[in-house]
Design an enzyme around this catalytic site. Structure first.
Site, PDB file in Angstrom:
ATOM      1  N   ASP A  61       0.854  -1.185   0.000  1.00 15.30           N
ATOM      2  CA  ASP A  61       0.000   0.000   0.000  1.00 15.30           C
ATOM      3  C   ASP A  61       0.885   1.227   0.000  1.00 15.30           C
ATOM      4  O   ASP A  61       1.990   1.221   0.550  1.00 15.30           O
ATOM      5  CB  ASP A  61      -0.967   0.004   1.185  1.00 15.30           C
ATOM      6  N   ASP A 150      -9.622   3.091   6.704  1.00 11.97           N
ATOM      7  CA  ASP A 150      -8.478   2.985   7.615  1.00 11.97           C
ATOM      8  C   ASP A 150      -8.865   3.622   8.941  1.00 11.97           C
ATOM      9  O   ASP A 150      -8.915   4.844   9.056  1.00 11.97           O
ATOM     10  CB  ASP A 150      -7.282   3.685   6.966  1.00 11.97           C
ATOM     11  N   GLU A 152      -7.654   3.861  12.781  1.00 12.05           N
ATOM     12  CA  GLU A 152      -6.515   3.615  13.663  1.00 12.05           C
ATOM     13  C   GLU A 152      -6.350   4.780  14.623  1.00 12.05           C
ATOM     14  O   GLU A 152      -7.202   5.662  14.696  1.00 12.05           O
ATOM     15  CB  GLU A 152      -5.257   3.376  12.841  1.00 12.05           C
TER      16      GLU A 152
END
Length: 262
Positions: A61, A150, A152
């Site tokens: 990625d 994503d 996090e």
């Protein structure tokens, strides 16, 4: 008069801060940047730099931090898929997105886009719209992975963006619902087991319907978040022979193509 003006400016400052969210560092930030910072790097799978073990497919990625990627070189080193950072919050689009997303496609790679979640800025549905409107959609061409969310550690403050577990699950659900409405696919969820346990209360709500892209920089993948019997992608290292982070898809290339087809 001067004192009155100063007082007015002081009172206005919080509203201005809310109106203009902080995106400092968004260009450098990538999937796992905060996970490596909070959870550390504990090694990598054996021979990870040389080949993908049987039953796994090698990929990576990238984000704006990598700049323009040499895609023929990446495919020559064995990469078969890539996730590319598209957006963050509702105010940042990667300036390298087009070169990375389209360039990987033109060299034959299966590609997908990801969005860095900012629950401190807006609701999940609004961010899903921003993501889709700036490159994060999906097409049934057999070469495009479902967009990834994503989620996090907060780079700006409280680990869970000042949300309790119920609030975080609701936010992720709102993003997912809107993304599915816009694209026809459930988003992939990128996270770490530790963050998921802390910020969602280890919710099993998404395990039966969303692909899991798990971050853990260690020789073994370790425990998974609740609800997922297995991971779809394992981000196993934050550096390696491929640009950006190193990943294994949990299956052979034909299964990766099946995920892209939907």
């Amino acid at each position: 008069m001067a004192a009155a003006v100063a007082a007015t400016l002081t009172c206005a400052a919080p509203a201005a801060a809310a109106e203009y969210p902080d995106y400092d560092g968004a260009l450098q930030r990538h999937a796992g940047s905060q996970i490596a910072l909070h959870e550390g790097v504990h090694g990598a799978p054996p021979a990870a730099a040389r080949y993908a073990p049987a039953g796994r497919t090698l990929g990576h990625d990238v984000s704006g931090w990598q700049g323009e990627v040499d895609w023929p070189s990446a495919t020559g080193k064995g990469a078969r898929f890539v996730y590319v950072k598209a957006t963050e919050g509702t105010g940042f689009v990667s300036p390298r997105f087009a070169q990375q997303y389209d360039g990987s496609y033109h060299t034959g790679m299966i590609r997908g886009a990801y969005h860095f979640a900012r629950p401190d800025i807006s609701g999940g549905a609004e961010q899903a719209d921003y993501f889709v409107d700036h490159g994060g959609g999906w097409s049934a061409d057999g070469r495009t992975l479902p967009g990834a969310l994503d989620v996090e550690y907060n780079p700006y403050g409280d680990t869970c963006y000042d949300l309790d577990p119920a609030g975080m699950v609701e936010w992720i659900g709102d993003f997912s619902t809107r993304y599915a409405e816009r694209t026809g696919r459930e988003p992939t969820i990128y996270t770490s087991t530790s963050w998921w346990r802390t910020c969602t209360g280890n919710s099993p709500a998404f395990g039966g319907s969303h692909p899991l892209w798990l971050a853990r920089y260690a020789p073994e993948i370790g425990p998974l978040p609740a609800g997922w019997p297995t991971q779809t992608i394992w981000q196993f290292a934050d550096t390696g022979p491929l640009p950006g982070d190193q990943n294994y898809f949990n299956g052979a290339e034909d299964r990766l193509a099946a995920l892209a087809r939907g």
